[in-house]
Design a protein around this motif. Structure first.
Motif, mmCIF file in Angstrom:
data_model
loop_
_atom_site.group_PDB
_atom_site.id
_atom_site.type_symbol
_atom_site.label_atom_id
_atom_site.label_comp_id
_atom_site.label_asym_id
_atom_site.label_seq_id
_atom_site.Cartn_x
_atom_site.Cartn_y
_atom_site.Cartn_z
ATOM 1 N N VAL A 40 -26.529 74.257 57.631
ATOM 2 C CA VAL A 40 -25.960 74.031 58.965
ATOM 3 C C VAL A 40 -27.064 74.047 60.011
ATOM 4 C CG1 VAL A 40 -24.451 74.956 60.757
ATOM 5 C CG2 VAL A 40 -23.683 74.935 58.374
ATOM 6 N N LEU A 41 -27.907 75.098 59.978
ATOM 7 C CA LEU A 41 -28.981 75.227 60.954
ATOM 8 C C LEU A 41 -30.000 74.106 60.824
ATOM 9 C CD1 LEU A 41 -29.678 79.091 60.861
ATOM 10 C CD2 LEU A 41 -28.162 77.813 62.398
ATOM 11 N N ALA A 42 -30.366 73.751 59.595
ATOM 12 C CA ALA A 42 -31.372 72.703 59.379
ATOM 13 C C ALA A 42 -30.911 71.352 59.891
ATOM 14 C CB ALA A 42 -31.716 72.613 57.892
ATOM 15 N N GLY A 43 -29.606 71.126 59.897
ATOM 16 C CA GLY A 43 -29.088 69.832 60.333
ATOM 17 C C GLY A 43 -28.867 69.704 61.819
ATOM 18 N N MET A 44 -28.903 70.812 62.550
ATOM 19 C CA MET A 44 -28.544 70.785 63.969
ATOM 20 C C MET A 44 -29.563 70.130 64.899
ATOM 21 S SD MET A 44 -26.564 74.400 64.604
ATOM 22 C CE MET A 44 -26.267 73.979 66.325
ATOM 23 N N PRO A 45 -30.880 70.262 64.674
ATOM 24 C CA PRO A 45 -31.832 69.728 65.655
ATOM 25 C C PRO A 45 -31.684 68.242 65.955
ATOM 26 C CG PRO A 45 -32.956 71.238 64.185
ATOM 27 C CD PRO A 45 -31.579 71.048 63.626
ATOM 28 N N GLN A 46 -31.168 67.469 65.011
ATOM 29 C CA GLN A 46 -31.018 66.031 65.271
ATOM 30 C C GLN A 46 -30.077 65.771 66.439
ATOM 31 O OE1 GLN A 46 -28.628 63.122 62.801
ATOM 32 N NE2 GLN A 46 -30.687 62.507 62.167
#
Length: 754
Positions: free
Chosen positions: A232-238
């Protein structure tokens, strides 16, 4: 003959035909055309590569420096007032910085899998294979949004030095980005680069870094999360807003599942783990109470202004949450603090309830700069409803100078004494009668009297004579455009915001030039480049129209018609406006009002104030006649504060405007117009030397009393009531209108907005 043949054979350009009749040269067969084209093409390509390499070298050499401090710092954006003082820093809360050895291996694998699968294989900051692969995937549409062409190192450089604005996506920026990425790769290890990135990325809701995000979204440190939560966290910056697991769980799950599939393809989790993670709810472990991102008391003062500032820079392509920029605004912090105190304390105005709300915008008429803004009172939520920019409440009669009388002067060259009829009126094509508060008619009266006393029927008769098309054009020229066509009932009320009204009345204040209201002066990016915000301005009416409207509107902020907006000695003008309830609403008093406005101006400040309840149909959520003065009082105390530091300039009459005495009253006409045709046999007119509205300056500093009292005299009460009617159907539409909407006459026999 033989001599000629010998000469031809010996000549450098001698020619002959072969057995097939093909023309040949003595030097042998000619080079095939395709080979010549190939050589030329290769030569051009080589020249382009050489030129591109030279240009890259030039651009790369001019790249800004990048330091460890930049790579590790918070990517917060600073917002500054008109004096250059920082008023807010986005993301300035305590960040949980996690060192590389504190970052779980699974989180690193998640980030690398979704952002830069070849991160540990490339060592130059850029990845040519990745660029080609991304280009091919984008061309074929097969990328599924997994990865772009930028490496993690390039993304880190962009977050640390450059902005994400579209204007920065240039060949020069890309060259500098690549050069700095190469520098970073040569001076920092892969684990350091990953550490910098994980701590710098924006994670939504004012949160920076995945360590902070872990506490914000899960109320746990990173060490306590599982691999699905890491995904979840890894996908958020986009896209931190759309992939917020609390606000947008569906989008967040889709993105998390994409990360899990990327992890499986990168061989860091098994297929069983991928399927198990995809099957789990994205809401698992999410915290309801967030432990960071509290709103400070200072930010409450400027909340609405900050909110609108962020929207303005985002429209220009900047991302204030990612770019770490400095935003220079037009905010007058002293005025903003005073405005906040006026609406949030009992020192200036007696509010009947904490639920009564306000929306206020102040602009500089000479530039369109928004110098102060309040979006509500008694608010404890960051970036709450900004009532200064909402456009779903009726303006009431504040629109009359622009919808009715302004076009009449601009296009028909009416004099201020133009006779209008206040007699029985029915909207064209309907059986709906229009009335004023008293249900009476004044017969024939001047345009000046009709505007100052805010009579509805003369306003609509004026609109009918001007025509909807010209009125719509005049409104648009002054910043008020609508999705639906305007109708006659809009002559006494449209849905606009206080920011729109402040800018429109600013055009009256400066002599007829409309400046687009704007909060931002410039943005300075991390590399030191300044981006100035251009402001759109245009002539929206003639100086004569602006002056004549202002001269009439000077008669409003007086002891009779708007006593709580009256500031002795100040050269000012303004207009009141109220809208009431439809006849179908029988649960409120006959004189109850939903919206009360006051918009006033000097040459240096234009202030528009809206007051009302968010839910006006709830029991008790209406305004009484005595409470209509609240909008005027807010204006008065803010205008008085501004008058202490601004010059008290009166308006100068344009050369093509003449003053005449008409029936003993100073009136205005346009030189060269056929104004005499508006005279009748009983009129008495003669030249006059001055306007009847002139005033002299006196001190404002002593006016700091604390109440918004209703007028005490009979004339003051009459002035207040002339703006409040019985129930209103035409031109109102209640509080359910949409943005920039208009209204149509309803089945009512009384006035809609006053």
């Amino acid at each position: 003959m033989s001599d000629n043949n010998n000469n031809n054979q010996n000549s450098r350009i001698g020619r002959y035909h072969d057995d097939d009749g093909e023309l040949m040269t003595t030097g042998g067969p000619r080079r095939p055309l395709w080979r010549t084209i190939l050589y030329w093409a290769l030569g051009i390509i080589f020249a382009i590569i050489l030129a591109g390499g030279g240009l890259f070298a030039v651009y790369a050499a001019s790249a800004p420096k990048i330091t460890t401090a930049q790579l590790t710092s918070q990517n917060s954006t600073e917002i500054l007032d008109d004096k250059g003082n920082v008023i807010s820093s986005l993301g300035s809360q305590n960040r949980t910085y996690v060192k590389s050895d504190q970052i779980p291996k699974e989180l690193k694998q998640s980030v690398v899998s979704i952002e830069d699968r070849r991160f540990y294989k490339h060592h130059f900051g850029i990845d040519p294979l990745r660029i080609v692969s991304a280009a091919a995937a984008n061309f074929t549409g097969s990328s599924l949004g997994l990865q772009g062409g930028s490496t993690l190192t390039q993304q880190l450089v962009k977050l640390s030095v450059f902005s994400t604005a579209a204007s920065d996506r240039t060949l020069k920026r890309k060259s500098q980005e690549a050069a700095l990425a190469y520098y970073v790769e040569k001076h920092y290890s892969k684990d350091q680069i990953l550490e910098f990135y994980i701590n710098k990325v924006y994670m939504g809701n004012g949160v920076y870094g995945m360590g902070t995000a872990s506490k914000y979204y899960y109320n746990k440190p990173l060490s306590k999360l599982n691999y699905a939560q890491f995904a979840v966290l890894a996908g958020m910056p986009q896209s931190p807003t759309y992939y917020d697991p609390v606000a947008h769980p569906n989008y967040a799950k889709q993105r998390r599942d994409t990360v899990l599939r990327a992890m499986y393809e990168n061989k860091v989790i098994s297929k069983a783990d991928m399927n198990s993670g995809i099957a789990s709810p994205v809401s698992t472990g999410l915290s309801v109470n967030h432990s960071v991102n509290d709103t400070s008391s200072d930010n409450k003062v400027v909340d609405a202004y900050l909110q609108q500032t962020i929207k303005e820079v985002q429209k220009k392509g900047f991302n204030p949450y990612k770019d770490g920029i400095r935003i220079y605004t037009n905010l007058n912090m002293g005025a903003q603090q005073r405005l906040y105190d006026i609406v949030n304390s009992d020192k200036y105005v007696n509010f009947p309830s904490e639920l009564l709300q306000v929306g206020v915008t102040m602009t500089d008429p000479q530039t369109g700069a928004v110098t102060a803004m309040i979006g509500g009172r008694k608010q404890n939520v960051a970036f709450g409803l900004n009532r200064a920019t909402q456009t779903d409440r009726s303006s009431g009669s504040t629109i009359k100078p622009f919808m009715d009388y302004g076009p009449a002067i601009e296009y028909n060259q009416w004099p201020t004494f133009k006779a209008l009829e206040d007699t029985k009126y029915t909207y064209p094509g309907t059986n709906i009668e229009l009335n004023d508060w008293d249900g009476k008619y004044q017969g024939t009266l001047s345009m000046r009297k009709a505007l100052v006393e805010s009579r509805n029927i003369p306003a609509i008769r004026t609109l009918q004579e001007v025509g909807i098309n010209r009125a719509t054009q005049f409104m648009a020229q002054n910043g008020m455009k609508f999705k639906e066509p305007l109708v006659y009932s809009n002559g006494i009320g449209v849905y606009v915001s206080s920011m729109q009204e402040s800018a429109a009345f600013g055009a009256l204040a400066n002599g007829g030039t409309y400046h687009t209201p704007h909060l931002v002066k410039k943005v300075v990016t991390q590399d030191g480049e300044t981006h100035k915000f251009d402001v759109s301005s245009h002539r929206s009416m003639s100086p004569a129209t602006a002056y004549m409207l202002t001269d009439m509107l000077k008669g409003v902020p007086t002891d009779v018609w708007a006593p709580d907006a009256h500031i002795p000695g100040l050269h000012q003008a303004g207009k009141t406006g109220q809208s009431g309830y439809p006849d179908s609403v029988t649960t409120v008093p006959h004189t109850a009002v939903m919206d009360a406005w006051y918009t006033g101006y000097t040459q240096h400040s234009a202030i528009s104030v809206w007051t009302g309840y968010d839910q006006p149909n709830e029991p008790g959520h209406y305004m009484t006649t005595a409470q209509l003065s609240i909008a005027e009082s807010i204006y008065k105390y803010l205008a008085s504060y501004m008058a202490q530091t601004q010059s008290n300039d009166d308006w100068e009459k344009p050369s093509n405007v003449e003053s005449i005495k008409h029936n003993g009253i100073d009136e205005l006409v346009i030189s060269g117009s056929n104004w005499r045709k508006y005279l009748n046999d009983k009129d008495q007119s003669s030249p006059s030397g001055s306007s009847s509205s002139s005033v002299s300056f006196s001190s404002f500093s002593s006016q700091n009393s604390s109440s918004a009292s209703s007028a005490s005299s009979e004339s003051q009460s009459a002035g207040r009531l002339s703006e409040t009617g019985a129930s209103q159907g035409a031109g109102n539409g209640g509080n359910t209108g949409t943005q920039s909407s208009t209204s149509t006459p309803a089945a009512s026999s009384s006035s809609a907005a006053h």
